[in-house]
Design a protein around this motif. Structure first.
Motif, PDB file in Angstrom:
ATOM      1  N   LEU A 359     -34.004  18.218 -31.233  1.00 35.46           N
ATOM      2  CA  LEU A 359     -32.585  17.940 -31.017  1.00 35.46           C
ATOM      3  C   LEU A 359     -32.404  16.567 -30.371  1.00 35.46           C
ATOM      4  CD1 LEU A 359     -29.651  19.321 -31.003  1.00 35.46           C
ATOM      5  CD2 LEU A 359     -30.107  19.713 -28.577  1.00 35.46           C
ATOM      6  N   TYR A 360     -33.206  16.293 -29.363  1.00 35.77           N
ATOM      7  CA  TYR A 360     -33.111  14.999 -28.675  1.00 35.77           C
ATOM      8  C   TYR A 360     -33.434  13.846 -29.619  1.00 35.77           C
ATOM      9  CZ  TYR A 360     -34.058  11.232 -25.372  1.00 35.77           C
ATOM     10  OH  TYR A 360     -34.048  10.027 -24.714  1.00 35.77           O
ATOM     11  N   ASN A 361     -34.532  13.972 -30.345  1.00 37.78           N
ATOM     12  CA  ASN A 361     -34.949  12.893 -31.236  1.00 37.78           C
ATOM     13  C   ASN A 361     -33.974  12.688 -32.392  1.00 37.78           C
ATOM     14  OD1 ASN A 361     -37.271  12.329 -29.740  1.00 37.78           O
ATOM     15  ND2 ASN A 361     -38.487  13.855 -30.847  1.00 37.78           N
ATOM     16  N   LYS A 362     -33.327  13.746 -32.830  1.00 38.29           N
ATOM     17  CA  LYS A 362     -32.390  13.647 -33.951  1.00 38.29           C
ATOM     18  C   LYS A 362     -31.100  12.930 -33.558  1.00 38.29           C
ATOM     19  CE  LYS A 362     -29.898  16.457 -37.370  1.00 38.29           C
ATOM     20  NZ  LYS A 362     -29.680  17.846 -37.881  1.00 38.29           N
ATOM     21  N   TYR A 363     -30.643  13.154 -32.329  1.00 40.55           N
ATOM     22  CA  TYR A 363     -29.329  12.641 -31.942  1.00 40.55           C
ATOM     23  C   TYR A 363     -29.364  11.486 -30.946  1.00 40.55           C
ATOM     24  CZ  TYR A 363     -27.346  16.674 -34.318  1.00 40.55           C
ATOM     25  OH  TYR A 363     -26.979  17.599 -35.279  1.00 40.55           O
ATOM     26  N   LYS A 364     -30.542  11.109 -30.449  1.00 38.52           N
ATOM     27  CA  LYS A 364     -30.583  10.039 -29.459  1.00 38.52           C
ATOM     28  C   LYS A 364     -30.125   8.707 -30.045  1.00 38.52           C
ATOM     29  CE  LYS A 364     -35.460   8.705 -30.140  1.00 38.52           C
ATOM     30  NZ  LYS A 364     -36.773   8.511 -29.442  1.00 38.52           N
ATOM     31  N   GLY A 365     -30.394   8.474 -31.317  1.00 39.19           N
ATOM     32  CA  GLY A 365     -29.955   7.236 -31.949  1.00 39.19           C
ATOM     33  C   GLY A 365     -28.451   7.168 -32.139  1.00 39.19           C
ATOM     34  N   ILE A 366     -27.792   8.313 -32.062  1.00 32.21           N
ATOM     35  CA  ILE A 366     -26.341   8.365 -32.270  1.00 32.21           C
ATOM     36  C   ILE A 366     -25.592   8.367 -30.943  1.00 32.21           C
ATOM     37  CG2 ILE A 366     -24.451   9.684 -33.304  1.00 32.21           C
ATOM     38  CD1 ILE A 366     -26.507  10.956 -35.181  1.00 32.21           C
ATOM     39  N   TYR A 367     -26.077   9.135 -29.964  1.00 30.91           N
ATOM     40  CA  TYR A 367     -25.312   9.357 -28.741  1.00 30.91           C
ATOM     41  C   TYR A 367     -25.930   8.769 -27.480  1.00 30.91           C
ATOM     42  CZ  TYR A 367     -22.952  12.713 -31.759  1.00 30.91           C
ATOM     43  OH  TYR A 367     -22.263  13.308 -32.796  1.00 30.91           O
ATOM     44  N   SER A 368     -27.181   8.370 -27.515  1.00 35.26           N
ATOM     45  CA  SER A 368     -27.809   7.834 -26.313  1.00 35.26           C
ATOM     46  C   SER A 368     -27.565   6.338 -26.193  1.00 35.26           C
ATOM     47  CB  SER A 368     -29.312   8.116 -26.321  1.00 35.26           C
ATOM     48  OG  SER A 368     -29.934   7.515 -25.201  1.00 35.26           O
ATOM     49  N   ALA A 369     -27.269   5.888 -24.968  1.00 37.85           N
ATOM     50  CA  ALA A 369     -27.114   4.455 -24.715  1.00 37.85           C
ATOM     51  C   ALA A 369     -28.464   3.759 -24.684  1.00 37.85           C
ATOM     52  CB  ALA A 369     -26.388   4.239 -23.388  1.00 37.85           C
ATOM     53  N   PRO A 371     -31.579   4.629 -26.795  1.00 39.58           N
ATOM     54  CA  PRO A 371     -32.322   5.447 -27.771  1.00 39.58           C
ATOM     55  C   PRO A 371     -33.826   5.213 -27.767  1.00 39.58           C
ATOM     56  CG  PRO A 371     -31.126   3.667 -28.869  1.00 39.58           C
ATOM     57  CD  PRO A 371     -30.676   3.675 -27.447  1.00 39.58           C
ATOM     58  N   GLU A 372     -34.259   4.136 -27.112  1.00 40.92           N
ATOM     59  CA  GLU A 372     -35.704   3.865 -27.070  1.00 40.92           C
ATOM     60  C   GLU A 372     -36.422   4.756 -26.064  1.00 40.92           C
ATOM     61  OE1 GLU A 372     -33.859   1.543 -23.810  1.00 40.92           O
ATOM     62  OE2 GLU A 372     -33.378   1.946 -25.907  1.00 40.92           O
ATOM     63  N   VAL A 373     -35.675   5.430 -25.205  1.00 44.59           N
ATOM     64  CA  VAL A 373     -36.277   6.296 -24.179  1.00 44.59           C
ATOM     65  C   VAL A 373     -36.789   7.578 -24.816  1.00 44.59           C
ATOM     66  CG1 VAL A 373     -35.857   7.615 -22.080  1.00 44.59           C
ATOM     67  CG2 VAL A 373     -34.819   5.351 -22.360  1.00 44.59           C
ATOM     68  N   GLU A 374     -38.054   7.904 -24.560  1.00 48.26           N
ATOM     69  CA  GLU A 374     -38.641   9.119 -25.093  1.00 48.26           C
ATOM     70  C   GLU A 374     -38.466  10.274 -24.119  1.00 48.26           C
ATOM     71  OE1 GLU A 374     -39.911   9.454 -28.061  1.00 48.26           O
ATOM     72  OE2 GLU A 374     -39.683   7.331 -28.598  1.00 48.26           O
ATOM     73  N   ILE A 375     -38.293  11.443 -24.648  1.00 46.14           N
ATOM     74  CA  ILE A 375     -38.148  12.626 -23.805  1.00 46.14           C
ATOM     75  C   ILE A 375     -39.518  13.002 -23.237  1.00 46.14           C
ATOM     76  CG2 ILE A 375     -38.507  14.271 -25.706  1.00 46.14           C
ATOM     77  CD1 ILE A 375     -36.393  16.063 -24.375  1.00 46.14           C
ATOM     78  N   LYS A 376     -39.524  13.395 -21.956  1.00 42.22           N
ATOM     79  CA  LYS A 376     -40.757  13.805 -21.285  1.00 42.22           C
ATOM     80  C   LYS A 376     -40.592  15.212 -20.741  1.00 42.22           C
ATOM     81  CE  LYS A 376     -42.041   9.096 -19.851  1.00 42.22           C
ATOM     82  NZ  LYS A 376     -42.347   8.216 -18.695  1.00 42.22           N
TER      83      LYS A 376
END
Length: 378
Positions: A359-369, A371-376
């Motif tokens: 979910l995070y990887n799918k939408y981070k490019g759309i909604y994250s300021a 998007p280069e940050v990886e989830i840990k």
């Protein structure tokens, strides 16, 4: 730390100035500089303009009210009751309240006491619009089932979770008709006089086993529990431009989902970590050791954070105006196993972590300021 800047003025002239980049200073000096409204190394205004539309002032008031209730309502009410009891002729008021509280103290474990008129306050619309907060629906949720929504990340005060699940600010009942949301939080918050009534009015309940059992045993379906899984420990790692989740050893919600066959719904609030700045408190620092010790003793972490003020943008308790996108994922069906084994719990937990990561990887490019940050997953 000192920055030499220049700017083209009207008429072609150029002005120069030196500003102090407070972000490169130790946090306590930076906070002092913010409180004195020194330049942050940016060309943005530090003071709010006099002529601001009424709508924006209402939004700022809503954000200030929300933050003030958390910081001051419980403490202020305790001081007021103490004063009335010992120093006035109205000693009977705190006595009556305390007597009533003794019989009502466990209501937070028995479904709480929500009021729809409270959830529909116009104030919560202004609160939503302040950031603004958006709730993104990615799949339908069948009202004939029960759900446990895992909200990530914790942030400083779970602004996205409160707006989406604790109020009708984002029109939850219209987006997900037939569902009854419960925002779950620490039981210690329901021990504060007056604030406990305020919090329960939103539909908030204690995040305890007894509370989950009580709600899930109801005959009505559509019961939707929103649990901020990372809890107080995760809040210590909630810094801007990060996506660090405390989830590896948090499996209790998976066990409860198995016991009642409730579907799990991974949810991520993009921007939740960005609305406040928190002092550097990495593992091993003195601040972190003190915060961890306090959190283990009391149950919640004493965060040192700052945002903006009412009339200036440098320092204060009001969150920054940064958008939050709460993306509610697709449900993960969970079988009903009254006595799940550790293997069952681990299997469901693994599926949940995988779904949340996707979910995070799918939408981070759309909604994250960022998007280069990886989830840990910690």
């Amino acid at each position: 730390m000192l920055l030499w800047r220049q700017r083209k003025e009207e008429g072609g002239s150029t002005s120069f100035w030196i500003s102090l980049d407070l972000r490169r200073l130790p946090w306590y000096l930076g906070a002092l500089g913010r409180s004195l409204t020194l330049n942050l190394g940016e060309s943005k205004p530090l003071f709010a303009p006099i002529q601001i539309p009424l709508e924006r002032r209402l939004q700022t008031f809503a954000a200030l009210f929300w933050m003030s209730t958390f910081l001051f309502m419980g403490l202020g009410a305790s001081m007021l009751l103490f004063y009335l009891f010992f120093y006035t002729q109205f000693w009977w008021i705190p006595l009556c309240y305390f007597t009533w509280y003794l019989g009502d103290r466990t209501i937070c474990d028995r479904g709480g006491r929500r009021f729809q008129w409270f959830r529909h306050w116009a104030l919560w619309k202004h609160f939503r619009n302040y950031f603004p907060i958006h709730m993104i629906k990615t799949a339908d949720l069948d009202p004939s089932k029960n759900y446990i929504v895992g909200y990530h990340p914790h942030g400083i005060l779970c602004a996205g979770a409160f707006s989406c699940f604790g109020t009708e600010g984002t029109n939850f009942s219209k987006v997900y008709p037939g569902l009854t949301p419960y925002l779950m939080t620490l039981e210690v918050q329901f021990r504060q006089p007056f604030y406990r009534e305020f919090l329960m009015s939103s539909g908030a309940v204690s995040c305890s086993k007894q509370s989950i059992d009580y709600i899930m045993k109801k005959e009505e379906t559509g019961q939707t529990l929103c649990i901020v899984v990372g809890g107080a420990k995760e809040s210590l790692d909630c810094h801007p431009k990060t996506a660090d989740l405390y989830l590896k050893n948090r499996k209790g919600f998976c066990k409860m989902a198995l016991r009642y066959g409730a579907s799990l719904v991974p949810t991520y609030g993009f921007g939740e970590n960005d609305i406040y700045d928190q002092v550097p408190n990495h593992e091993g620092t003195l601040i972190r050791r003190l915060q961890t010790a306090f959190q283990k003793a009391v149950g919640f972490a004493p965060l040192i954070f700052f945002g903006r003020g009412v009339f200036q943008y440098g320092f204060g308790i009001i969150p920054f105006r940064k958008p939050i996108y709460v993306v509610v994922g697709a449900p993960i069906d969970v079988p009903c196993i009254k006595n799940p084994t550790q293997e069952d719990i681990d299997r469901v937990h693994e599926s949940y972590v995988k779904a949340l990561t996707e979910l995070y990887n799918k939408y981070k490019g759309i909604y994250s300021a960022n998007p280069e940050v990886e989830i840990k997953i910690n």
